[in-house]
Design a protein around this motif. Structure first.
Motif: not given
Length: 111
Positions: A13, A15, A108
């Motif tokens: 993901r 971020t 992440e």
């Protein structure tokens, strides 16, 4: 090399991005990079999406996933390159759009 590949495999993901804020990079879907065990995958941030093909390189004694990609930016064909380095469940890297922008990113692990 298989062990190094498994350190990168999964969905990451995104971020943070140096050039774009979350309003843009999460515009359509949560920004992400997915890497399969065969070192191919896909990504999307904002209106940029693509398929990637990579390999593990050793840079400064650490494994790094280097990749090329092709896809679309607002339905216009684009391509580029990038890299990702992991540290446990965190990753950092840079993505380049050929003849366009480039941006540092942080991510992440999701899966």
């Amino acid at each position: 090399m298989i062990k190094a590949a498994s350190a990168f495999a999964g969905t990451w993901r995104i971020t943070e991005m140096e050039q774009w804020d979350a309003d843009y990079f999460d515009m359509e879907v949560p920004a992400h990079i997915t890497i399969r065990k065969d070192l191919t995958g896909s990504f999307q941030f904002g209106l940029v999406q693509g398929d990637l093909d990579g390999r593990i390189e050793t840079i400064d004694g650490r494994p790094r996933f280097d990749f090329s990609w092709s896809g679309f930016d607002e339905n216009d064909p684009v391509s580029g390159r990038g890299w990702l380095r992991t540290c446990g469940e965190q990753a950092e890297g840079r993505i380049f759009i050929h003849r366009g922008d480039d941006s540092e990113l942080k991510a992440e692990r999701q899966t």
